[in-house]
Design a protein around this motif. Structure first.
Motif, PDB file in Angstrom:
ATOM      1  N   LYS A  16       0.842  -1.203   0.000  1.00  0.00           N
ATOM      2  CA  LYS A  16       0.000   0.000   0.000  1.00  0.00           C
ATOM      3  C   LYS A  16       0.876   1.253   0.000  1.00  0.00           C
ATOM      4  CE  LYS A  16      -3.725   2.171   2.599  1.00  0.00           C
ATOM      5  NZ  LYS A  16      -4.550   2.107   3.802  1.00  0.00           N
ATOM      6  N   SER A  17       1.903   1.269   0.828  1.00  0.00           N
ATOM      7  CA  SER A  17       2.821   2.415   0.887  1.00  0.00           C
ATOM      8  C   SER A  17       3.579   2.590  -0.424  1.00  0.00           C
ATOM      9  CB  SER A  17       3.816   2.241   2.040  1.00  0.00           C
ATOM     10  OG  SER A  17       3.159   2.179   3.276  1.00  0.00           O
ATOM     11  N   LYS A  55       2.626   1.767  -3.436  1.00  0.00           N
ATOM     12  CA  LYS A  55       1.736   2.345  -4.446  1.00  0.00           C
ATOM     13  C   LYS A  55       1.604   3.852  -4.246  1.00  0.00           C
ATOM     14  CE  LYS A  55      -0.972  -1.817  -5.318  1.00  0.00           C
ATOM     15  NZ  LYS A  55      -2.300  -2.459  -5.153  1.00  0.00           N
ATOM     16  N   THR A  56       1.513   4.287  -2.999  1.00  0.00           N
ATOM     17  CA  THR A  56       1.419   5.716  -2.692  1.00  0.00           C
ATOM     18  C   THR A  56       2.696   6.442  -3.102  1.00  0.00           C
ATOM     19  OG1 THR A  56      -0.073   5.265  -0.847  1.00  0.00           O
ATOM     20  CG2 THR A  56       1.057   7.391  -0.833  1.00  0.00           C
TER      21      THR A  56
END
Length: 183
Positions: free
Chosen positions: A163-164, A166-167
């Motif tokens: 998730k990180s 992708k950010t």
């Protein structure tokens, strides 16, 4: 009349080519998604490169001529940390794995995994399950069962890192000037 037949044949052939071309364009298989490993690796590289650059150092690249040894040492210290190691975990095989918390890689891991110390410990254990099985003369399934808590923690940390990542990668893409390629 013959001219009309030729025109009709040409039109039909053109329509067929256009239809085949459009079908080929629209029925192409979807582009494959990068793997979790590839996304996390790309985000880690982006974060470590940015960290090194902020420190006035040139990130290493395969195929480039290596800098002088003093510069290589500065890059290595900035990337991996220097001085006394702050992290350590003794594996069931007897090996002691150590790491730093002050380098660009540690900062990237903290950013991506949310807890660099936990990631260090968990990944060291999970990445050494096969050697532990060989060392203890156990099956890999038995070793995995013994380390189910670490495996669950590893999965949670990887989900956080994905998730990180992708950010981080989305922010990199949106903040780059047009035509600028990222390493």
């Amino acid at each position: 009349m013959r001219q009309l037949g030729t025109l009709t044949a040409a039109f039909a052939a053109g329509t067929l080519l256009l239809t085949v071309g459009l079908t080929a364009c629209t029925s192409a298989p979807p582009a494959s998604r990068p793997s979790t490993d590839a996304l996390i690796k790309a985000a880690t590289r982006h974060l470590t490169d940015a960290c090194l650059t902020r420190r006035g150092l040139t990130p290493p690249r395969p195929g480039r001529r290596p800098p002088p040894s003093a510069e290589q040492q500065r890059v290595s210290d900035a990337l991996f940390g220097a001085g006394r190691t702050e992290l350590s975990v003794r594996l069931p095989t007897g090996y002691l794995v150590r790491g730093h918390t002050d380098g660009c890689l540690a900062a990237a891991q903290q950013r991506l995994y949310g807890d660099q110390r936990r990631w260090f410990r968990t990944s060291a254990i999970v990445n050494n399950l096969r050697p532990e099985a060989a060392h203890t003369h156990s099956s890999l399934a038995e070793v995995r069962h013994r380390h189910r808590a670490e495996l669950a923690d590893w999965r949670r940390l990887r989900a956080h890192a994905l998730k990180s990542a992708k950010t981080v990668l989305a922010a990199r893409t949106h903040s780059s000037p047009k035509g600028t390629a990222h390493p």
